[in-house]
Design a protein around this motif. Structure first.
Motif: not given
Length: 392
Positions: A56-58, A126-131
């Motif tokens: 969940g990082k980067d 954007e990491p938020e999308l993948w999270r």
């Protein structure tokens, strides 16, 4: 097991089966569907596996970028992408367009896929999308229950919607407000009617009960449609008011909260009368006579003796009316305006129109939980709910 116990079990078994199939199984299915989250893992299984292993990082590994593009293209070709696209777009508007854009561009994306996707749309970086995708890998989700309470999960925790964006909490409040007012009106109207029926000679009481029961022989849809016609601007009520010069122009009664109250009370009033009548019919007149012989005035006899003895009937009738009111759909939908719709209207909307079973199940679950909580509170504070033995 004795023969008597076997016979009792055989007699109870059909009822137990009926309760299980008609109540427990649908209840369990609703609770399950409110937290079930299979769409992403079903349509994009390899991507889901990679995201579960991601910390969940980067950004996730390059394999996740390649996997989501490949699986999106395959799901779209097989016409299996609709469910996952709707699921993700419900969590954040615009994701459907983002994913379809990636699926259409998949044929011309060259390795490394990660750089190609980010060049296609910066959101892929954007990491938020993948999270968000990682949260959607299931198998369970709190998304629908949180949305039903005007909240949503984010990377920073649960975020509450602003007062101007809140939809469902005001909806629940409106539902319980309408139901409570209808319940109070029904109780106030049912009490004198039931009392009158209980003191009439049996022949007249039977005729009166027939009039009370007649509405049960007509469907709710027909009765509500009748009110829809009666309350029109060109309907008989407005025509009568104008004929007697009570008003100068037709009143707007349809598509108002007044119309909702009127139609719901008409439908639900018999449910309040019948329990009250049964309790009042069983009260012996000796209590009132004894109080009168001791010099108690009529109002004191009513408040200290008759009213407490009838509270179980008031409680039973009010409970029936309230439980039926919170689930009303047809009446508010036909005679109420957009600001008069109740939770059941949105459950039907998410079931039939947007085909969002998770949201429909979440609303139904919360409605059931809130109603059960109110009933428990009523049992604790209202004498008639606690026990049929009322102290005088």
């Amino acid at each position: 097991m004795s023969r008597r116990n076997l016979l009792a079990a055989a007699l109870i078994a059909p009822l137990l089966l009926l309760v299980t199939l008609s109540f427990l199984v649908p209840l369990g299915a609703t609770l399950y569907r409110a937290v079930d989250d299979p769409e992403f893992s079903t349509a994009l299984p390899r991507t889901a596996a990679l995201l579960r292993a991601w910390d969940g990082k980067d950004l996730p590994p390059d394999e996740a970028f390649a996997a989501i593009v490949e699986e999106l293209r395959a799901a779209q070709q097989n016409q299996e992408a609709g469910a996952v696209l709707s699921r993700l777009n419900f969590e954040e508007t615009g994701l459907r367009s983002l994913l379809l854009q990636a699926a259409r561009a998949s044929a011309r994306l060259a390795p490394p896929i990660k750089d190609g996707l980010i060049a296609l749309n910066p959101r892929w970086g954007e990491p938020e999308l993948w999270r968000m995708f990682k949260r959607a890998t299931g198998p369970w989700t709190s998304l629908y229950l949180l949305r039903s309470l005007d909240m949503r999960p984010t990377d920073k925790g649960i975020v509450h919607a602003g007062a101007e964006d809140a939809v469902f909490l005001p909806l629940f409040w409106r539902t319980f407000e309408i139901s409570l007012i209808v319940t109070v009106i029904c109780a106030l109207l049912a009490y004198p009617v039931a009392y009158t029926l209980s003191i009439l000679p049996q022949g007249w009481a039977n005729a009166g009960m027939m009039l009370v029961l007649i509405p049960f022989w007509t469907s709710i849809l027909v009765r509500t449609t009748a009110w829809f016609i009666i309350l029109q601007r060109e309907g008989p009520i407005n025509a009568l008011l104008m004929a007697f010069d009570i008003v100068n122009q037709p009143l707007t009664m349809i598509f108002t909260r007044f119309a909702v109250y009127l139609a719901m009370v008409h439908v639900l009033l018999p449910f309040a009368i019948l329990p009250l009548y049964g309790v009042m019919k069983g009260i012996k007149p000796d209590y009132m006579r004894a109080a009168a012989s001791l010099g108690a005035p009529g109002w004191r006899r009513f408040l200290r003796i008759y009213l407490p003895l009838t509270m179980p009937g008031v409680a039973a009738g009010s409970l029936m009316v309230f439980m039926l009111s919170v689930g009303f759909y047809i009446t508010p939908a036909l005679v109420g305006g957009s600001g008069d719709q109740m939770v059941s209207y949105f459950i039907a909307f998410f079931t039939n129109t947007s085909v969002n079973w998770g949201m429909a199940a979440a609303l139904a679950t919360l409605l059931m939980a809130m109603t059960a909580l109110l009933v428990i509170v009523a049992r604790l504070i209202v004498p008639g709910f606690r026990s049929g033995n009322v102290k005088v």
